[in-house]
Design an enzyme around this catalytic site. Sequence first.
Site, mmCIF file in Angstrom:
data_model
loop_
_atom_site.group_PDB
_atom_site.id
_atom_site.type_symbol
_atom_site.label_atom_id
_atom_site.label_comp_id
_atom_site.label_asym_id
_atom_site.label_seq_id
_atom_site.Cartn_x
_atom_site.Cartn_y
_atom_site.Cartn_z
ATOM 1 N N SER A 96 1.015 -1.091 -0.054
ATOM 2 C CA SER A 96 0.149 -0.079 -0.019
ATOM 3 C C SER A 96 1.029 1.301 0.338
ATOM 4 O O SER A 96 0.555 2.077 0.377
ATOM 5 C CB SER A 96 -0.963 0.734 1.266
ATOM 6 O OG SER A 96 0.329 -0.087 2.319
ATOM 7 N N ALA A 99 3.245 2.720 -5.187
ATOM 8 C CA ALA A 99 3.442 2.057 -6.161
ATOM 9 C C ALA A 99 1.817 1.046 -6.099
ATOM 10 O O ALA A 99 1.593 1.254 -7.057
ATOM 11 C CB ALA A 99 4.280 0.508 -6.477
ATOM 12 N N THR A 126 7.499 4.413 1.294
ATOM 13 C CA THR A 126 6.178 6.085 0.371
ATOM 14 C C THR A 126 6.403 6.385 2.131
ATOM 15 O O THR A 126 6.717 8.126 2.275
ATOM 16 C CB THR A 126 4.942 5.477 0.478
ATOM 17 O OG1 THR A 126 5.469 4.692 -1.198
ATOM 18 C CG2 THR A 126 4.539 6.856 -0.449
ATOM 19 N N GLN A 130 11.203 11.356 2.520
ATOM 20 C CA GLN A 130 11.344 12.687 3.058
ATOM 21 C C GLN A 130 11.164 13.689 2.316
ATOM 22 O O GLN A 130 10.899 14.747 2.449
ATOM 23 C CB GLN A 130 12.389 13.227 3.975
ATOM 24 C CG GLN A 130 12.228 11.703 6.127
ATOM 25 C CD GLN A 130 13.186 12.351 7.016
ATOM 26 O OE1 GLN A 130 14.160 13.283 6.636
ATOM 27 N NE2 GLN A 130 12.850 12.014 8.314
ATOM 28 N N GLU A 197 19.201 17.972 -4.775
ATOM 29 C CA GLU A 197 20.021 16.662 -3.692
ATOM 30 C C GLU A 197 21.164 16.478 -4.377
ATOM 31 O O GLU A 197 21.543 16.776 -5.970
ATOM 32 C CB GLU A 197 19.044 15.850 -3.439
ATOM 33 C CG GLU A 197 17.136 16.791 -2.520
ATOM 34 C CD GLU A 197 16.611 15.309 -2.181
ATOM 35 O OE1 GLU A 197 15.750 15.697 -1.735
ATOM 36 O OE2 GLU A 197 16.898 14.037 -2.985
ATOM 37 N N HIS A 317 22.460 4.635 3.151
ATOM 38 C CA HIS A 317 21.816 6.199 3.450
ATOM 39 C C HIS A 317 22.320 6.639 4.327
ATOM 40 O O HIS A 317 22.718 6.169 5.260
ATOM 41 C CB HIS A 317 20.411 6.311 3.968
ATOM 42 C CG HIS A 317 20.110 7.690 3.425
ATOM 43 N ND1 HIS A 317 20.551 9.068 4.681
ATOM 44 C CD2 HIS A 317 18.874 8.618 2.742
ATOM 45 C CE1 HIS A 317 19.768 10.092 3.882
ATOM 46 N NE2 HIS A 317 19.128 9.741 2.688
ATOM 47 N N ARG A 372 25.160 9.147 -2.726
ATOM 48 C CA ARG A 372 24.842 8.151 -1.690
ATOM 49 C C ARG A 372 26.205 7.565 -1.796
ATOM 50 O O ARG A 372 26.342 7.173 -0.623
ATOM 51 C CB ARG A 372 23.751 7.970 -1.347
ATOM 52 C CG ARG A 372 22.655 8.829 -0.835
ATOM 53 C CD ARG A 372 21.462 8.073 -1.650
ATOM 54 N NE ARG A 372 19.898 9.168 -1.136
ATOM 55 C CZ ARG A 372 18.778 8.786 -0.920
ATOM 56 N NH1 ARG A 372 18.597 8.108 -0.690
ATOM 57 N NH2 ARG A 372 17.610 10.096 -0.752
ATOM 58 N N HIS A 433 19.188 1.071 2.979
ATOM 59 C CA HIS A 433 18.309 2.011 2.782
ATOM 60 C C HIS A 433 17.404 1.980 1.978
ATOM 61 O O HIS A 433 15.987 2.015 1.590
ATOM 62 C CB HIS A 433 18.621 3.908 2.352
ATOM 63 C CG HIS A 433 17.503 4.775 2.242
ATOM 64 N ND1 HIS A 433 16.411 5.462 3.433
ATOM 65 C CD2 HIS A 433 17.895 5.127 1.141
ATOM 66 C CE1 HIS A 433 16.161 5.716 2.581
ATOM 67 N NE2 HIS A 433 16.496 6.124 1.618
ATOM 68 N N ARG A 468 21.092 3.958 -7.104
ATOM 69 C CA ARG A 468 20.072 5.228 -6.907
ATOM 70 C C ARG A 468 20.032 6.314 -6.973
ATOM 71 O O ARG A 468 20.574 7.092 -5.986
ATOM 72 C CB ARG A 468 18.554 4.555 -6.153
ATOM 73 C CG ARG A 468 17.661 5.341 -6.394
ATOM 74 C CD ARG A 468 16.192 4.900 -5.455
ATOM 75 N NE ARG A 468 16.883 5.061 -3.813
ATOM 76 C CZ ARG A 468 16.011 6.112 -3.275
ATOM 77 N NH1 ARG A 468 15.598 7.400 -4.320
ATOM 78 N NH2 ARG A 468 16.629 6.635 -1.779
#
Length: 648
Positions: A96, A99, A126, A130, A197, A317, A372, A433, A468
């Site tokens: 939930s 996606a 999700t 942040q 970022e 992360h 990252r 992460h 990513r």
Amino acid sequence: MAAIIAYAGGHLQHGVNFGRGQGYKQAVWVPCVTFNGCLQRGLSWSCGVSKFLQIHRCNFSQSPATENWKSFRTVTTSAYLRDGSTKYFDFAVIGSGVAGLRYALEVAKQGTVAVITKAEPHESNTNYAQGGVSAVLCPSDSVESHMQDTIVAGAYLCDEETVKVVCTEGPDRIRELIAMGASFDHGEDGNLHLAREGGHSHHRIVHAADMTGREIERALLEAVVNDPNIAVFKHHFAIDLLTYQDGPDTVCHGVDALNTETQEVIRFISKVTLLASGGAGHIYPSTTNPPVATGDGMAMAHRAQAVISNMEFVQFHPTALADEGLPIKPKKTRENAFLITEAVRGDGGILYNLSMERFMPLYDERAELAPRDVVARSIDDQLKKRNEKYVLLDISHKPREKILSHFPNIAIECLQHGLDITRQPIPVVPAAHYMCGGVRTGLQGETNVRGLYVAGEVACTGLHGANRLASNSLLEALVFARRAVQPSIDHMKSSNLDLSASNFWTRPDVPKSLGTDVMHKILRTTKEVRKELQSVMWKYVGIVRSTTRLQAAEQKIGELEAKWETYLFEHGWQQTMVALEACEMRNLFCCAKLVASSALARHESRGLHYTIDFPNLEESMRLPTVIFPSSHMMSTWSSRQLHQQPMY
């Protein structure tokens, strides 16, 4: 383009080239994980998944028999049917997050939808996101620039066609969210406020302060609740996909789930299943992921013969809140680490060691704005060299009002523990992460299992490559959830359901017969084993790796799994028994093995995978790692569907 050749069982087994785009000549093979003799040449990543598995699927020994399905009669599911423990839907959505919900809202226009979620509907990755969603919405930005940033961050392992699709379609997906009621921050000029970022060359991060995921989840859940064609089943833990063999095809027709409140097993029979169950952060002891992220979808798909890819690329992360460095320590250990968003560094945050020495310029010319993987390894190096537990992230040199308006959630969390981020640096440490690998998909979210689609973190679309780019995850989830809609509807309309379908698989059962005392022992042991597995993964399959440590990890994980399963069955556990903690444990074992074996197969350092034995990039290794299904891997309880018989 050459076919993959993987060695297993004393003879060569041939796989298929899923590669596409620059550098995708073939894929890295993982020993003893094979495609059982199937061969197809010259296929692209997206095309390969769909065309190869429509034309040339491989045989696996699975029940039930094929013939029972060929005589299906159509069941109209304008309203979902139920016989207590069995429910029939056109679409079953597992998860939930963004996606699953975005997909559910679209396919609900054409049929009935079950959204099956492990905890409360909002409890997803999700909700914890942040930073925001990256998209080209500024005139000075471009799709080409976003693509280049994504490919560079992904260490040139990204699939270029996927990158182009996501970066091109992203802006429309953002506009759809806004039209649905999602509220994002705006600047003084009335336009969307776009943050920047690490790894991004432009300001392109759409955000809602530092609670973007929560706002997106709120808007989507509100729409889902008001849709009469969608039924949400909260506290339903997905156990195993319901698959059968139709000649060379593996076909999915739903999922078994455990209602963790009533301890009842519910069977969901569906024409189409979307797997959107998130990641596997809890294979490690410290993770920003919520407690539900135990790799359930990846493990279920692997057991169901789905192709898995790039599992070695685990993103840590660089900046999770280090509780040890807080003036007032939390009263109890967190279930998941509190994330300090990438946007803090994007807004000018500076990293220092405990001697207040800035160190990032020593590692990368981009300093705090490096991707990252670079920042996480740099922090890890500082901690090991200085024998310290955390570093400091300082944003206090920025105006107080700006800090509080951009990062209110972080400010409140830190203040509860005696730290004012407008005056003091934030103690941070890397934490698991995001999984860049997962179930291999084509450009429509399709998999090699007919009727099974995937989207979100559970998927490996080729977008992220070896690492990513910040804020690309929500974007990918939105784009692929939307792209999976039309092929799912087409498949639903061409599929049939049979009311007797629920009898084709052995039903899992709850271990009530074992008694309270035995179950307490099993659960206590499982909790200890879970911590031990997490410790092995952090120590041997962490940020910096080596061949020796990875081999040790494989051995230790195998021994720990065997020991745990032996304990279960010696205490009366049966093959078809299910309990939340035990099923999570089998999924964690499955994912841990996939990560370790994939890491061992990559003889280079690229992106998130860094090994001291192969410290350099190797052009010949610029290939995806692909794990094909194999009966050789189905010997343990963790790696086998519950309705399958043991293979000894």
